[in-house]
Design an enzyme around this catalytic site. Structure first.
Site: not given
Ligand code: PGA
Length: 276
Positions: A10-12, A96, A98, A183, A189, A229, A250-251
């Site tokens: 997930n590149w966000k 998600h 977010e 999640e 994050g 994470s 994500g990251g």
């Molecule tokens: P993260 O994000 O790996 O940066 O914690 C995961 C996600 O939100 O899907």
């Protein structure tokens, strides 16, 4: 049991078109050819078309970070399932945290009115999942508790409730073919992943909710990913858990070396007895 783990990046809100294309060009030689793992990248909407073209001869799949439920119409700013399929998507993340406005660490300056822009609820996630499936897009349905919910001892109830509501009205066959991502909001994050045994326990609860509502075949097929994470360092611990079928990353998905290492770990684990 033949679940193939899914590692989705997930590149966000990151990556220009050029940066995204460069990233997948670095990823392809490292990931293509890995057995027993599915890998997907979910770029921002602006890069979907170009990244999709760059992935044309690759086994890496393309996913969107969100999808609206109507096919077309007066919905300014939204993207429909047929539009996403048109640019080559096979996956769409829905719900998600977010997008649900359930940030682990809210921006202090964000007024309640401004926060409403992140307005997903279990009901809208349900509409999005249904619409995605109806058009042949595979949803990655995200669920997870906030830190206060965990500290109140409400994790199991919150997550089970989200799963039931987000999947309401789907057929057992549809549920069998989708992915659920556990999640925990507090782990996203933060560099503080959920401990692997606890993540495994909650993923097991998610699978048992699916079993109760849709039967054993759906529960055995549905993929339950862990997200929050995930890194190349903790990937083995997490993905080797029996209830965890890959990760929503994500990251670490913004780095070709780290993301491909996570995919390699999943591939090696999947070649063991559990997936034989
Ligand atoms: P993260 O994000 O790996 O940066 O914690 C995961 C996600 O939100 O899907």
């Amino acid at each position: 049991m033949a679940r193939v783990p899914l590692i989705a990046g997930n590149w966000k809100m990151n990556m220009t078109v050029a940066e995204g294309v460069t990233l997948v060009k670095e990823l392809m030689p490292r990931v293509d050819g890995l057995g027993k793992v599915e890998v997907a990248v979910c770029p921002p909407a602006t890069a979907l078309h170009a990244v999709g073209r760059a992935l044309a001869d690759s086994q890496i799949a393309l996913g969107a970070q969100d999808v609206f439920w109507a096919a077309s119409g007066a919905f300014t700013g939204m993207l429909s399932p047929p539009m996403l399929i048109d640019v080559g998507c096979t996956y769409a993340i829905v719900g998600h945290s977010e997008r649900r406005g359930r940030f682990g660490k809210p921006d202090e300056s964000l007024s309640p009115e401004a926060a409403q822009v992140f307005g997903d609820t279990d009901a809208s996630v349900n509409l999005k999942a249904k619409a995605a499936l109806g058009y042949g897009l595979s949803p990655i349905v995200c669920v997870g508790e906030t830190l206060p919910e965990r500290e109140d001892g409400r994790t199991d109830e919150v997550v089970a409730g989200q799963v039931r509501s987000c999947l309401a009205g789907l057929s057992a066959e549809q549920v069998a073919g989708l992915a659920l991502a556990y999640e925990p909001v507090w782990a996203i994050g933060t560099g503080r992943a959920c401990e692997a045994p606890e993540a495994n326990r909650v993923c097991g609860i998610i699978r048992s909710v699916v079993r109760d509502a849709y039967g054993a075949a759906a529960a055995d097929s549905v993929r339950v990913q862990y997200g929050g994470s995930v890194s190349e360092k903790n990937a083995h611990d997490l993905i080797s858990q029996p209830e965890i079928d890959g990760g929503l990353v994500g990251g670490a998905s913004l780095d070709a070396t780290k993301f491909s290492q996570i995919a390699q770990v999943a591939s090696v684990i999947a070649k063991d007895m559990r997936y034989a």
